[in-house]
Design a protein around this motif. Structure first.
Motif, short mmCIF file in Angstrom:
data_model
loop_
_atom_site.label_atom_id
_atom_site.label_comp_id
_atom_site.label_asym_id
_atom_site.label_seq_id
_atom_site.Cartn_x
_atom_site.Cartn_y
_atom_site.Cartn_z
N GLY A 2 11.41 10.96 7.52
CA GLY A 2 11.98 12.07 6.77
C GLY A 2 11.92 11.85 5.27
N THR A 3 12.18 10.61 4.85
CA THR A 3 12.12 10.29 3.43
C THR A 3 10.70 10.46 2.90
N LEU A 4 9.74 9.95 3.64
CA LEU A 4 8.34 10.08 3.22
C LEU A 4 7.91 11.55 3.19
N ARG A 5 8.41 12.33 4.14
CA ARG A 5 8.05 13.75 4.19
C ARG A 5 8.59 14.49 2.98
N VAL A 6 9.82 14.18 2.59
CA VAL A 6 10.41 14.83 1.40
C VAL A 6 9.61 14.50 0.15
N LEU A 7 9.23 13.24 0.00
CA LEU A 7 8.43 12.84 -1.16
C LEU A 7 7.09 13.55 -1.17
N GLU A 8 6.46 13.65 -0.01
CA GLU A 8 5.14 14.28 0.08
C GLU A 8 5.23 15.79 -0.18
N GLU A 9 6.31 16.40 0.29
CA GLU A 9 6.47 17.84 0.06
C GLU A 9 6.62 18.15 -1.42
N ARG A 10 7.23 17.24 -2.17
CA ARG A 10 7.43 17.49 -3.59
C ARG A 10 6.23 17.12 -4.44
N TRP A 11 5.58 15.99 -4.14
CA TRP A 11 4.51 15.51 -5.01
C TRP A 11 3.14 15.42 -4.35
N GLY A 12 3.04 15.77 -3.11
CA GLY A 12 1.77 15.66 -2.42
C GLY A 12 1.53 14.26 -1.88
N ARG A 13 0.41 14.09 -1.23
CA ARG A 13 0.07 12.81 -0.64
C ARG A 13 -0.06 11.75 -1.73
N ALA A 14 0.55 10.61 -1.49
CA ALA A 14 0.54 9.55 -2.51
C ALA A 14 0.66 8.19 -1.85
N HIS A 15 0.15 7.19 -2.55
CA HIS A 15 0.39 5.79 -2.17
C HIS A 15 1.73 5.41 -2.78
N VAL A 16 2.72 5.16 -1.94
CA VAL A 16 4.08 4.93 -2.40
C VAL A 16 4.31 3.43 -2.61
N LEU A 17 4.73 3.09 -3.82
CA LEU A 17 5.08 1.72 -4.15
C LEU A 17 6.59 1.62 -4.27
N PRO A 18 7.20 0.62 -3.66
CA PRO A 18 8.66 0.48 -3.78
C PRO A 18 9.07 0.07 -5.18
N GLU A 19 10.35 0.06 -5.42
CA GLU A 19 10.90 -0.37 -6.70
C GLU A 19 10.42 -1.78 -7.02
#
Length: 324
Positions: free
Chosen positions: A139-156
């Motif tokens: 769900g967290t990944l889906r929210v991020l993708e819905e806002r900014w599109g497909r991305a390679h997510v790097l943690p803090e």
């Protein structure tokens, strides 16, 4: 992916011997692994941790990097610069929604200069998002993708298994390590320490110095989990010191400022305060307390350069943290 293309790192980074009579009297050698000199825009452990993630992002067809950090995050600036160099869009989710309408500090301004889109979120939302990512919540990944599109997510902080593997490569640039050696680094998220520990030869040890207050046990768990996920085992050759954070992340008490100013004066090298100074402060404290015995050789990894707007140095001097 040729990650030596538009950004050409200085590798191996140099090793400088520290001449200090106080250390010499106690039989301890100190040398600096100058990773801060790798590249002016993507220095130190940021280069080592980002390189394998950049490669993975491009191989997986990503055109955007998305990551997280605070208002003065070295990681945020490094991702912005590296993304711009390799033609990748970048998004930085910044802790603190009150910063959205405020004038940009030098760090965030530099990230925006490299084309990074900044998104300011409340501290509670920031923690919730990071928690969801750490738990691999879809769900967290889906929210991020819905806002900014497909991305390679790097943690803090950019810490993941790929990043730890990149950090491990610095050990190969110290080919003469043996049983008298201790490799030290500052610890924010644990990736650099985790990587170093995996690559040390038998007998050598790694010591990390936490820059966060109240991270006892938590950071140890993060490092151990990286080892389990990336190497399928744990390592017993490392530990974390928690007494040198100076009151918390970003805090530089007068004793630490005085120590850093004296070190700069004696050694002719500027020292970044939030991470590197705390590590060096801790090293001197271990020597003062006799925990680094005669014959020990310490390699202190200088993970990043000083800020362009350093504070005024205090003049009264203290030895290492926790010492007399």
């Amino acid at each position: 992916m040729d990650t030596s293309g538009p950004i050409r790192p200085r590798l191996p980074s140099p090793v400088w011997d520290v001449a200090d009579p106080w250390l010499a009297e106690r039989g301890v050698e100190l040398r600096l692994k100058r990773d801060d000199l790798i590249h002016p825009l993507v220095p130190g452990n940021k280069w080592r941790k980002l390189t394998p993630n950049l490669r993975a992002a491009v191989e997986q067809g990503h055109t955007r990097l998305l990551t997280f950090g605070g208002a003065y995050s070295n990681h945020i600036r490094a991702v912005a610069a590296a993304g711009a160099a390799y033609g990748l869009a970048t998004v930085g989710v910044i802790r603190g929604d009150e910063l959205a309408g405020a004038p940009r500090n030098w760090s965030l301004a530099r990230a925006e200069e490299h084309g990074m889109e900044l998104a300011f979120v409340s501290r509670s939302a920031y923690r919730e998002t990071l928690r969801g990512l750490s738990e691999a919540d879809p769900g967290t990944l889906r929210v991020l993708e819905e806002r900014w599109g497909r991305a390679h997510v790097l943690p803090e902080g950019g810490t993941n298994v790929l990043a730890a593997g990149g950090a491990a490569e610095l050990v190969a640039e110290l080919p003469d390590l043996g049983s008298r050696d201790v490799v030290c680094c500052a610890v924010g998220t644990g990736g650099t320490l985790a990587g170093i520990a995996t690559a040390l030869p038998a007998g050598a040890r790694a010591v990390g110095f936490a820059v966060l207050k109240g991270a006892d046990g938590y950071l140890e768990g993060e490092v151990a989990e990286l080892h389990r996920r990336g190497w399928g085992r744990t390592f017993g050759n490392w530990r974390i010191e928690h007494g040198c954070h100076g009151g918390g992340y970003g805090r530089v008490p007068v004793e630490l400022e005085a120590f850093a100013a004296r070190f700069e004066e004696r050694q002719g090298v500027r020292v970044e305060r939030r991470y590197v100074a705390k590590m060096l402060w801790g090293v001197y404290g271990l020597v003062e307390r006799g925990e680094l015995t005669p014959g020990s050789r310490v390699t202190a990894v200088v993970t990043g350069p000083p800020d362009p707007e350093p504070g005024r140095a205090a003049r009264d001097v203290s030895r290492g943290c926790g010492g007399a």
